[in-house]
Design an enzyme around this catalytic site. Structure first.
Site, PDB file in Angstrom:
ATOM      1  N   LYS A   1      28.193 -53.904  96.820  1.00  0.00           N
ATOM      2  CA  LYS A   1      27.775 -54.104  95.431  1.00  0.00           C
ATOM      3  C   LYS A   1      26.265 -54.361  95.381  1.00  0.00           C
ATOM      4  O   LYS A   1      25.556 -53.827  94.520  1.00  0.00           O
ATOM      5  CB  LYS A   1      28.553 -55.255  94.797  1.00  0.00           C
TER       6      LYS A   1
ATOM      7  N   ASN B   1      32.845 -49.064  88.662  1.00  0.00           N
ATOM      8  CA  ASN B   1      33.820 -49.066  87.559  1.00  0.00           C
ATOM      9  C   ASN B   1      35.075 -48.291  87.898  1.00  0.00           C
ATOM     10  O   ASN B   1      35.885 -48.012  87.016  1.00  0.00           O
ATOM     11  CB  ASN B   1      33.194 -48.475  86.301  1.00  0.00           C
TER      12      ASN B   1
ATOM     13  N   HIS C   1      42.380 -59.608  84.632  1.00  0.00           N
ATOM     14  CA  HIS C   1      41.501 -58.448  84.761  1.00  0.00           C
ATOM     15  C   HIS C   1      41.828 -57.628  86.010  1.00  0.00           C
ATOM     16  O   HIS C   1      42.028 -56.424  85.943  1.00  0.00           O
ATOM     17  CB  HIS C   1      40.060 -58.965  84.786  1.00  0.00           C
TER      18      HIS C   1
ATOM     19  N   LYS D   1      24.466 -59.589  85.748  1.00  0.00           N
ATOM     20  CA  LYS D   1      24.961 -59.372  84.386  1.00  0.00           C
ATOM     21  C   LYS D   1      25.489 -60.694  83.856  1.00  0.00           C
ATOM     22  O   LYS D   1      26.319 -61.341  84.495  1.00  0.00           O
ATOM     23  CB  LYS D   1      26.111 -58.368  84.399  1.00  0.00           C
TER      24      LYS D   1
ATOM     25  N   HIS E   1      38.344 -49.073  86.276  1.00  0.00           N
ATOM     26  CA  HIS E   1      38.066 -49.876  85.092  1.00  0.00           C
ATOM     27  C   HIS E   1      38.195 -49.093  83.788  1.00  0.00           C
ATOM     28  O   HIS E   1      38.399 -49.695  82.747  1.00  0.00           O
ATOM     29  CB  HIS E   1      36.662 -50.484  85.174  1.00  0.00           C
TER      30      HIS E   1
ATOM     31  N   ARG F   1      13.347 -69.414  76.835  1.00  0.00           N
ATOM     32  CA  ARG F   1      12.992 -68.017  77.188  1.00  0.00           C
ATOM     33  C   ARG F   1      13.266 -67.689  78.655  1.00  0.00           C
ATOM     34  O   ARG F   1      12.657 -66.796  79.237  1.00  0.00           O
ATOM     35  CB  ARG F   1      11.537 -67.715  76.861  1.00  0.00           C
TER      36      ARG F   1
ATOM     37  N   GLU G   1      22.429 -49.944  85.572  1.00  0.00           N
ATOM     38  CA  GLU G   1      23.642 -49.160  85.360  1.00  0.00           C
ATOM     39  C   GLU G   1      23.380 -47.829  84.671  1.00  0.00           C
ATOM     40  O   GLU G   1      23.844 -47.563  83.570  1.00  0.00           O
ATOM     41  CB  GLU G   1      24.627 -49.996  84.520  1.00  0.00           C
TER      42      GLU G   1
ATOM     43  N   HIS H   1      40.442 -51.222  81.832  1.00  0.00           N
ATOM     44  CA  HIS H   1      39.950 -51.984  80.682  1.00  0.00           C
ATOM     45  C   HIS H   1      40.796 -51.732  79.452  1.00  0.00           C
ATOM     46  O   HIS H   1      41.050 -52.636  78.663  1.00  0.00           O
ATOM     47  CB  HIS H   1      38.503 -51.592  80.366  1.00  0.00           C
TER      48      HIS H   1
ATOM     49  N   ARG I   1      25.595 -47.199  89.698  1.00  0.00           N
ATOM     50  CA  ARG I   1      26.311 -48.465  89.472  1.00  0.00           C
ATOM     51  C   ARG I   1      27.627 -48.242  88.735  1.00  0.00           C
ATOM     52  O   ARG I   1      28.514 -49.088  88.776  1.00  0.00           O
ATOM     53  CB  ARG I   1      25.404 -49.456  88.723  1.00  0.00           C
TER      54      ARG I   1
ATOM     55  N   GLU J   1      39.194 -56.238  93.180  1.00  0.00           N
ATOM     56  CA  GLU J   1      37.808 -55.755  93.216  1.00  0.00           C
ATOM     57  C   GLU J   1      37.392 -55.426  94.658  1.00  0.00           C
ATOM     58  O   GLU J   1      36.660 -54.489  94.905  1.00  0.00           O
ATOM     59  CB  GLU J   1      36.855 -56.809  92.625  1.00  0.00           C
TER      60      GLU J   1
HETATM   61  N1  LIG Z   1      29.097 -60.384  85.108  1.00  0.00           N
HETATM   62  C1  LIG Z   1      29.853 -59.501  85.686  1.00  0.00           C
HETATM   63  O1  LIG Z   1      29.370 -58.554  86.276  1.00  0.00           O
HETATM   64  C2  LIG Z   1      31.311 -59.660  85.634  1.00  0.00           C
HETATM   65  C3  LIG Z   1      32.131 -58.864  86.437  1.00  0.00           C
HETATM   66  C4  LIG Z   1      33.520 -59.079  86.417  1.00  0.00           C
HETATM   67  C5  LIG Z   1      34.038 -60.058  85.610  1.00  0.00           C
HETATM   68  N2  LIG Z   1      33.216 -60.800  84.821  1.00  0.00           N
HETATM   69  C6  LIG Z   1      33.743 -61.861  83.953  1.00  0.00           C
HETATM   70  O2  LIG Z   1      34.333 -62.855  84.771  1.00  0.00           O
HETATM   71  C7  LIG Z   1      35.290 -63.550  84.014  1.00  0.00           C
HETATM   72  C8  LIG Z   1      36.539 -63.717  84.849  1.00  0.00           C
HETATM   73  O3  LIG Z   1      36.206 -64.457  85.991  1.00  0.00           O
HETATM   74  P1  LIG Z   1      37.293 -65.176  86.903  1.00  0.00           P
HETATM   75  O4  LIG Z   1      38.375 -64.222  87.203  1.00  0.00           O
HETATM   76  O5  LIG Z   1      36.582 -65.811  88.017  1.00  0.00           O
HETATM   77  O6  LIG Z   1      37.950 -66.206  85.886  1.00  0.00           O
HETATM   78  P2  LIG Z   1      37.676 -67.735  85.558  1.00  0.00           P
HETATM   79  O7  LIG Z   1      36.269 -68.098  85.649  1.00  0.00           O
HETATM   80  O8  LIG Z   1      38.347 -67.966  84.267  1.00  0.00           O
HETATM   81  O9  LIG Z   1      38.482 -68.457  86.726  1.00  0.00           O
HETATM   82  C9  LIG Z   1      39.856 -68.317  86.835  1.00  0.00           C
HETATM   83  C10 LIG Z   1      40.587 -69.646  86.885  1.00  0.00           C
HETATM   84  O10 LIG Z   1      40.482 -70.224  88.171  1.00  0.00           O
HETATM   85  C11 LIG Z   1      39.991 -71.556  88.086  1.00  0.00           C
HETATM   86  N3  LIG Z   1      39.209 -71.768  89.291  1.00  0.00           N
HETATM   87  C12 LIG Z   1      38.041 -71.180  89.592  1.00  0.00           C
HETATM   88  N4  LIG Z   1      37.706 -71.489  90.848  1.00  0.00           N
HETATM   89  C13 LIG Z   1      38.658 -72.310  91.336  1.00  0.00           C
HETATM   90  C14 LIG Z   1      38.862 -72.931  92.565  1.00  0.00           C
HETATM   91  N5  LIG Z   1      38.037 -72.723  93.576  1.00  0.00           N
HETATM   92  N6  LIG Z   1      39.928 -73.704  92.724  1.00  0.00           N
HETATM   93  C15 LIG Z   1      40.840 -73.856  91.704  1.00  0.00           C
HETATM   94  N7  LIG Z   1      40.694 -73.261  90.531  1.00  0.00           N
HETATM   95  C16 LIG Z   1      39.615 -72.498  90.353  1.00  0.00           C
HETATM   96  C17 LIG Z   1      39.219 -71.576  86.818  1.00  0.00           C
HETATM   97  O11 LIG Z   1      39.131 -72.874  86.293  1.00  0.00           O
HETATM   98  C18 LIG Z   1      40.036 -70.683  85.930  1.00  0.00           C
HETATM   99  O12 LIG Z   1      41.119 -71.389  85.400  1.00  0.00           O
HETATM  100  C19 LIG Z   1      35.536 -62.736  82.774  1.00  0.00           C
HETATM  101  O13 LIG Z   1      34.946 -63.384  81.682  1.00  0.00           O
HETATM  102  C20 LIG Z   1      34.838 -61.426  83.047  1.00  0.00           C
HETATM  103  O14 LIG Z   1      34.340 -60.829  81.876  1.00  0.00           O
HETATM  104  C21 LIG Z   1      31.873 -60.623  84.826  1.00  0.00           C
END
Ligand SMILES: NC(=O)c1ccc[n+]([C@@H]2O[C@H](COP(=O)([O-])OP(=O)(O)OC[C@H]3O[C@@H](n4cnc5c(N)ncnc54)[C@H](O)[C@@H]3O)[C@@H](O)[C@H]2O)c1
Length: 1616
Positions: free
Chosen positions: A255, A273, A292, A153, A276, A131, A265, A280, A269, A195
């Site tokens: 942010k 976007n 992304h 999030k 986006h 929980r 949101e 998206h 907030r 971003e």
């Molecule tokens: N929660 C939120 O508010 C929010 C906002 C935006 C995106 N997201 C989510 O985030 C995800 C995308 O995140 P991301 O772009 O970080 O992708 P990711 O976590 O897949 O990382 C990208 C790649 O880089 C590699 N990597 C990460 N750090 C590294 C480092 N320091 N050195 C070498 N390699 C490294 C990872 O292994 C991966 O292959 C999506 O699932 C998206 O939906 C969430």
């Protein structure tokens, strides 16, 4: 340990975000001290673990060891596969199981070390485990640092969509350690920068300014690893580290602030976007190929354009945003090649995007909401704004429609964008000047941005923006400049003006941190000339060095000031050299006298412009006068001095752009005033109003700085008569569209003496417009024709014959040739002609990006978005690269290589037109090529030849096959043209064995002789051919000992088949991909495992029985001379090419081209990366359909290859031979993710150690295939244990054949073995097939089909069903579950129709069915319908097609008889494109009946054989459908039979005659043909029976019929 300096940010009232460098010890301390727990669990992915897990483990373990807590807490780590697929329910369950297994309790603290995937997933686990437990975010990607880790999030994905299940759950800490970014791939860094830029764009103009000006420094902070602990404390932090941290900190702060105000949101907030909503939608289509941030980057630009279109946000802002995103290597449009090469990019239609945008949580009901920018750093509302679909559609559409009418803003008052030339000059002058200067109306473009950045780097001036970017405040540096620090180069991209101006500016540098200033540019810039300017400066004493190639950038310029005195400059290439010296001359040590040498000075108006502007800034240049003649000399004296900046400098609007709004006033009878252009204008096009519009009947008032035009009432424009537009060439397009509707008599003095009517406008002096963005004269002629306007091309211009507006055609769709001026000119015409569509609306971006918005908002004419229907052919799933599928094909190659022959075949296969450049040359110049060379010499011929090439390409850009002379590649300019053409079209090198060429040329004399040995010519040209082509077609004539031709009697047909396959494939017109590669169908390929495949070719049909493709194992090829060598081997490209061509010659099956490395189970050396890609490129060039690329090669190289793959597909493969890869483990997921990103087809091969490994594989495949847009996957376990996976794999199962020397992998099975096994496993049920008919006992059909079933190992049987009529027996048979299909013979072909559920279009048209196919209509297989088809016509078509000579088509055809087979014959002949079809039947009324049944086909009845109706041509195809006994060649026997006269066969034709009668083999018709039609080819009834049978077999089984094997047996049966 050194001290740690962190910046803290508060979120939701708590300072929980800590930012710094090298923070691991700090994190361990903080977590252990402030979050006491019994267990700390770190979750990360394999990528991050490789770099950083060990440091975390040792740091935590050491800290725990030294702590006094008792009992000591545990530190556990859990590593998962990287990538989005881990963010799933299963991924979450795996972590939860780990926690449960390790008895973690509610006090556990989770540490999420990784990117957004890890953060979202581990965060969601924390939110629900027991929980809710505490957790910390340790983001390692930039995206995670600035976005996903902040805000609480958390979520996972499901097959229904992303982030659909999750929770808001705030972390205890967010540790931002920017040193992690040093190991992050650069593309991921850019992904995060999207971003960062977004946050600055909505919130902080100051942060944005920092981001736009310091991109290279920001990149440099992460480019190389900083030794630990550099940056941990403030004292060790480098300036670029500080900068990087400050931008991350700034972004996070925004942010955090927004989240604090609106955690859930509900309003504010939503602002984050920005970009986006559209981003998206794009991402939904392009994921996972495009990241992304990359989608959001494009989304930001499109949403900024929405804001611009609403009139809220200016173009200045859009331009700044675009350039800033580009600086971080992000795509800014859907046209970006990185996006275009993704297959799914084809789906990015307006409707599709709007549809996806419909489900956005920001929307209110059906209304879409988008974050609208008001200026850089501020949004229009504090929330997202409702935007109408029509506005979004307008931005997304590729074409625009101007609503005709009167401008609602009349009288219009506006300025056009600033002139580029004046903007660049003003920047240099103000920067070198003293005092502050406010530059107004500066052009915002890449060029001016580069110029400003360079001046800043030279510390020559400071810049600030006012009025939201409308005004640039320049603080002049008085000419004091310093070189950037050592190692820092000034990068100028492709900005030509900046490069020229700055070269002299850099000589002014006197104080320097380093010994010289280096200026450089992109690859194109490094080819553009700068030599004459450098020569002049060098002779004046400046030290300038070329660092790369002579005469081009990069340059190293020593800081010693400009000496001055007399400077000589060759000025015939570019006036920019002159302006460059003029602008800097006042700062030289001695007064400069600039003398221009080299004859004709180019573009004097631009030199005058520079001098005039220098005068405004206080320096008067004196041009010397020839005392004898009083004429000005090309000698200028520039006094020494410093520029005095005027307080304000208004940059003139671009005068060419101004012609469009002025012309709109003229054509719509309204008024328009353009500020900033008047009688004192420095630009030639400023004369347009006075010299074109006024004579056309407009009132023109021009003050020094303003121009106002009022048009006459609509429809009353006068034609211009004669006008020389040499001083304002760019404005001729605007004049032309006005002339199109100008019917009034021209002014006296302008009248054309030779014109009969008033409506003629003759524009001269514009021949340079043929070589602008396109051939503009031709473009105007072609596009005006679409409106019904007539024109005439003149040597240096054109004539336009005006028409009343009402007579112009409405609804024209204007092609713009990617030329901004064509688009804008025709939008002027669109204001009076309804429904004019301007295709490629984005081409205006070159000079007036917001033209469409200004048209709507400033002029008051509504513009709509239009989505053009894509009339292109069906493209493969993989798309066709960036090429347009209809772009013309150009053929190059040695004379005698077969260009004309192949070109004609290709043109007929594509249904395009063929042009022989030699013939074109002769027609145009009225002289033969040979004679031309004799009279004018080779070099004149080469010049003429390249001009003709250019002309041909401009005039025939699509749907042509153009064959060029062999020597075209001898000319550099022609090579450039060809290379340019490969970017949008197809240049195919026709290669042929040089010995063959020599042999052929020995017999040919029409064209000029070489005058040197052909072999030498060949050697010289060969590299050029390769350099200029993007494809290669091998005109294969067999290997040198003729082995192939011995067993290929139908060699010509094979060439025809191969030409058809190749050209339809490479152009994407009909990609030669395997149809069975679809879901639910099984597909196979045969692996050819020979060192030399040619001995296998005679057996290719037997070997490829049942399969869908052939794999060429390139790594196993070994050229005969190297056969004795052992070990890893690289086959020579020429050997591979030859093998490939030989294979092509014998099969049209798609080829899978594999270069398997040693570590992946092949023979290719593991480290020969370059050689591997060289060979893979050979495959691309030769139009191979499937290219197997191992994902262990660098991703960048694979992407590069993929970007050029066209209609071909990439199989991204991974093989694990060790047995270590488990199908339920982390590695396979990781490999799957990579392959999914890079390939169209995924191939993962493991090794089974037990049966359970196979079930794990099935589980993996079924999971992977259930996800959204899953790609086909080949998943197999090697070894005997894995054999069942070879049986059950569905996509491209590799098979062997008993005749092959070795299996390509252990455990491999043959196609037949697999079918047997599938049958035993209940996956391929036994089926029964029938022939329905009476008197069929002698039918060869059972032999035909049963032979084929047996050859393919299919558990099927074909039987006769003799019945007197269509009744109960047939009915019972066809409903049986084991019924597989049936053939139907006369007389039941019509009687069975009522039993069928659906007919093919052919069966419908012919009105008869000869094939019944049960089709399954539901997933469970329980619902079936009966489908009726007719393969008789296919058989007739193939009998004729394969026998027609390559060069001939069916001109006229005769059908004898009028029964059912005659109907099929008629249908087939129509499909073959027969121009005349004759029918003869003894009973004329029946022939007429047949003709009436095909109202769409033009048929003539023949009353007497040998006499052709209406003096039509004699047939070159004859098909008889009569019983042979009913015909005779005896002229005395005409009572009992139809007389066949000898005149049936025109001896001049190389025709085809088919007698459909099955027996006897020799019919009177065929015997007659043998006798009198010497060049006629014959087809017998048995040939027809076979052909229709092959097709029937394919319809039933989905597999090709083994023709050779079947034909042999059927012929034996027939002869028996
Ligand atoms: N929660 C939120 O508010 C929010 C906002 C935006 C995106 N997201 C989510 O985030 C995800 C995308 O995140 P991301 O772009 O970080 O992708 P990711 O976590 O897949 O990382 C990208 C790649 O880089 C590699 N990597 C990460 N750090 C590294 C480092 N320091 N050195 C070498 N390699 C490294 C990872 O292994 C991966 O292959 C999506 O699932 C998206 O939906 C969430």
């Amino acid at each position: 340990m050194s001290s740690t300096d962190v910046l803290k940010v508060s979120i939701l009232g708590k300072e929980s975000i800590h930012c710094g460098f090298h923070l691991i010890p700090y994190i361990a301390r903080t977590v252990l001290n402030t979050l006491p727990s019994s267990t700390y669990v770190l979750v990360t992915d394999t990528n991050v673990a490789n770099f950083h897990l060990a440091s975390f483990e040792s740091e935590f373990k050491a800290a725990i060891l030294s702590s006094t807590t008792d009992p000591k807490p545990r530190f556990l780590s859990y590593v998962i596969p990287p990538g989005e697929t881990s963010k799933s329910r299963e991924g979450k369950a795996d972590i939860e199981d780990f926690l449960l297994l390790n008895r973690c309790t509610r006090d556990t603290v989770l540490l999420a070390l990784g990117g957004g995937v890890i953060g979202d997933l581990a965060g969601f686990v924390a939110a629900t485990f027991m929980r809710g437990i505490r957790f910390c975010q340790v983001p390692t990607t930039l995206l995670a640092m600035v976005d996903s880790s902040v805000g609480g999030k958390t979520a996972i994905d499901t097959p229904h969509g992303k982030n659909l299940i999750g929770a808001f759950w705030q972390p205890e800490y967010i540790f931002i350690d920017a040193a992690f970014l040093e190991t992050l791939p650069v593309r991921e860094f850019s992904n995060g920068m999207a971003e960062v830029v977004k946050t600055a764009a909505i919130w902080s103009a100051a942060d944005f300014a920092l981001l736009e000006s310091r991109a290279s420094e920001i990149f440099s902070a992460i480019q190389s690893p900083s030794p630990c602990p550099t940056g941990r404390s403030l004292s060790t932090r480098t300036s670029s580290q500080t900068l990087l941290l400050s931008i991350i900190y700034g972004s996070i702060s925004v942010k955090a602030h927004i989240v604090t105000i609106d955690e859930r949101e509900t309003g504010l907030r939503n602002l984050v976007n920005f970009g986006h909503s559209i981003g998206h939608a794009i991402e939904a289509v392009l994921t996972p190929s495009i990241l992304h941030g990359e989608c959001v980057s494009v989304g930001m630009i499109l949403e900024a354009e929405v804001a611009r279109s609403l009139g809220v946000f200016g173009q200045v802002g859009v331009g700044r945003l675009t350039r800033c995103l580009k600086a971080y290597n992000l795509p800014v449009s859907l046209e970006d090649p990185r996006i275009k090469c993704v297959p799914a990019a084809k789906l990015l239609g307006v409707e599709k995007l709007l549809d996806i945008m419909r489900i956005d949580k920001k929307n209110s009901g059906t209304a879409k909401k988008i974050v609208i920018l008001a200026s850089i750093g501020a949004t229009y509302e504090q929330k997202a704004t409702v935007v109408a679909d029509s506005v979004i559609a307008k931005v997304l559409s590729e074409a625009a429609k101007v609503t005709s009418g009167i401008p609602s803003k009349n009288p219009v008052h506006m300025a056009t964008p600033g002139s580029k030339s004046i903007s660049n000059r003003a920047l240099v002058l103000a920067a070198l000047g003293t005092g502050t200067c406010r530059l107004k109306n500066l052009l915002h473009s890449d060029d001016t941005q580069v110029m400003m950045n360079a001046l800043l780097e030279l510390k020559g001036a400071s810049f600030a923006w006012e009025d939201g970017g409308e005004t640039l405040v320049v603080e002049g540096g008085k000419g004091s400049l310093s070189a950037p620090h050592k190692g820092k180069e000034i990068y100028l991209g492709n900005a030509g003006t900046a490069a020229r101006f700055l070269t002299t500016v850099c000589t002014l540098v006197q104080c320097a941190e380093s010994s010289s200033t280096v200026i450089t540019g992109n690859a194109r810039m490094k080819q553009r000339p700068i030599g004459p300017l450098v020569d002049a400066l060098r002779s004046n004493g400046s030290h300038i060095e070329y660092l790369d190639s002579q005469g081009c950038l990069p340059l190293s310029i020593a800081p010693q000031g400009l000496k001055g005195g007399r400077i000589q400059l060759a000025a015939s290439v570019s006036s920019q050299y002159v302006s460059s010296i003029l602008l800097c001359a006042p700062y030289a040590s001695e007064t400069v006298t600039l003398e221009l040498t080299g004859g004709q000075v180019i573009s004097q108006p631009y030199i005058d412009m520079t001098i005039a502007m220098m005068r405004t800034f206080g320096i008067n240049v004196a041009r010397q006068i020839d005392s004898a003649t009083g004429k000005p000399l090309d000698v200028y004296r520039i006094p020494k001095g410093t520029y005095t900046n005027p307080a304000e400098y208004n940059i003139e609007s671009d005068a060419s752009s101004a012609t469009y709004p002025l012309a709109i006033a003229a054509i719509t009878g309204t008024s328009c005033t353009i500020a900033n252009i008047g009688s004192t204008s420095l630009q030639g096009d400023a004369r347009f109003a006075k010299e074109v519009l006024e004579p056309m009947g407009c009132d023109v008032i021009q003050t020094e700085t303003e121009t106002t035009v009022r048009g006459p009432p609509v429809g009353q424009l006068k034609s211009i008569g004669l006008i020389d537009m040499e001083p304002m060439t760019d404005a001729f397009l605007t004049a032309s569209v006005l002339a199109a509707v100008a019917v009034g008599a021209p002014l006296q003095g302008r009248k054309l003496k030779d014109a009969e009517c008033h409506n003629v406008t003759r524009i001269l002096g514009i021949s340079n417009q043929r070589v602008k963005e396109c051939n503009r004269i031709k473009a105007m002629i072609d596009e005006l024709a679409k409106f019904g306007v007539e024109t005439k091309e003149l040597p240096d211009g054109l004539e336009i014959y005006g028409k009343p507006i009402k007579d112009l055609r409405q609804g024209a769709s204007v092609h713009c040739y990617d030329d901004h001026r064509v688009a804008m000119a025709f939008s002027v015409l669109g204001t009076v002609i309804s429904d004019t569509i301007i295709e490629e609306k984005r081409c205006v971006e070159k000079t007036w990006p917001n033209w469409w918005d200004d048209l709507e908002n400033k002029i008051g004419l509504k513009v709509e978005g239009v989505e053009l229907t894509n009339e292109g052919p069906l493209a493969s799933a993989s798309g066709a690269g960036t090429q347009d599928t209809t772009a013309s094909v150009v053929l190059i190659g040695m004379r005698g290589s077969g260009k004309s022959f192949i070109g004609k075949l290709a043109a007929s296969a594509l249904n395009w037109s063929f042009i022989d450049a030699d013939h074109y040359f002769e027609e145009k110049l009225q002289i033969g090529v040979r004679e031309f060379v004799r009279q004018h010499g080779w070099s004149a011929f080469r010049v003429a030849e390249s001009e003709i090439l250019e002309e041909l390409l401009v005039a025939n850009p699509t749907k042509h096959v153009i064959s060029l002379g062999g020597g075209i590649v001898e000319t550099a300019s022609a090579r450039d043209l060809l290379k340019k053409w490969t970017k949008k079209g197809y240049v195919v090198h026709i290669a042929r064995e040089i010995d063959e060429v020599v042999k052929y040329l020995g017999e040919e004399t029409a064209r000029p002789a070489y005058g040197e040995p052909i072999i030498d010519v060949f050697r010289r040209r060969e590299p050029w051919f390769l350099e200029c082509c993007n494809f290669e077609f091998v005109n294969y004539t067999g290997d040198s000992n003729g082995a192939v031709d011995q067993y290929v009697p139908e060699s010509k047909t094979r060439t025809k088949n191969e030409v058809t396959r190749f050209f339809q494939h490479i152009t994407g017109q009909k990609p030669n991909l395997a149809p069975n590669l679809a879901p639910e169908i099984r597909s196979y390929f045969l692996s050819l495992t020979y060192p030399d495949i040619t001995p296998a070719l005679p057996h290719i049909e037997e070997l490829t029985v049942g399969v869908d493709a052939v794999e060429l194992r390139v790594d196993l090829l070994r050229s005969p001379k190297d056969l004795a060598s052992f070990g890893p081997y690289i086959p020579p490209a020429s050997y591979v090419t030859n093998q490939l061509a030989a294979l092509r010659h014998v099969t049209t099956l798609p080829i899978v081209y594999t270069v398997r490395t040693v570590s992946q189970g092949g023979a290719f050396p593991d480290h020969a990366e370059q050689e591997a890609f060289d060979l893979l490129n050979v495959a691309l060039r030769m139009g191979v359909e499937y290219i197997d690329v191992e994902i262990s090669w660098p991703e960048k190289r694979i992407r590069d290859l993929s970007s050029r793959k066209g209609a071909s597909q990439v199989v991204a493969s991974w093989h694990d031979w060790s047995g270590k890869m488990k199908w339920n483990g982390a590695q396979v997921k990781e490999k799957y993710n990579v392959a999914n990103r890079l390939g169209d087809i995924i191939k993962i091969i493991g090794k089974a150690e037990s049966l359970a490994d196979n079930f794990a594989l099935f589980e993996f495949v079924s999971r992977a295939s259930s996800t959204h847009q899953a790609k086909p996957i080949i998943a197999i376990n090697m070894g005997g244990e894995g054999q069942m996976t070879r049986i059950l794999n569905t996509t491209f199962t590799p098979v062997s054949h008993p005749l092959l020397p070795t299996k390509s992998a252990p455990g491999q099975l043959s196609f037949v073995e697999i079918q047997t096994a599938l049958n035993l496993l209940g996956q391929l049920p036994t089926r029964r097939f029938f022939l329905f008919g009476n008197a069929i006992s002698q039918s060869p059909s059972p032999t035909l089909h049963n032979t084929a079933f047996e050859a393919l190992g299919l558990p099927y049987v074909y039987d006769l069903l003799q019945i007197p009529e269509v009744g109960e027996e047939i009915r019972a048979t066809i409903v049986s579950p084991t019924f597989g299909g049936a053939s139907v013979t006369i007389p039941f072909k019509i009687d069975v129709l009522p039993l069928l559920d659906k007919l093919s279009p052919a069966a419908e048209a012919i009105g008869a069915v000869n094939t019944i196919i049960p089709q399954v209509t539901d997933a469970s297989g329980s619902q079936r319908i009966l489908y009726g088809d007719n393969t008789d016509w296919l058989g007739i078509r193939e009998c004729i097609r394969s026998r027609m000579p390559s060069h001939a088509s069916v001109t006229a055809a005769l059908v004898i008889g009028a029964g059912g087979t005659a109907r099929a014959a008629l249908y087939a002949l129509h499909a073959l494109g027969a121009q005349h079809i004759y029918i003869f039947n003894r009973t004329r009324s029946k022939a007429q009946e047949l003709a009436n049944a095909f109202p769409d086909i033009c048929v003539s009845l023949v009353d007497e054989l040998g006499k052709w109706p209406n003096a039509g041509p004699s047939p070159n195809v004859i098909v008889s459908t009569l019983p042979p006994a009913a015909t005779t060649t005896d002229s005395n026997d005409t009572h009992n039979a139809i007389y066949l006269p000898a005149t049936l066969f025109d001896p001049d034709h190389e025709g085809v005659v088919l007698d459909a009668a099955y027996k006897p083999a020799e019919t009177p018709l065929l015997t007659l043909a043998t006798k009198v039609g010497k060049s006629w080819t014959r087809a017998q009834g048995v040939d027809l029976l076979l052909e229709q049978g092959y097709n029937q077999f394919e319809l039933w089984t989905g597999r090709k019929c083994p023709r050779g094997i079947v034909a042999k047996r059927v012929r034996e049966f027939y002869a028996a």
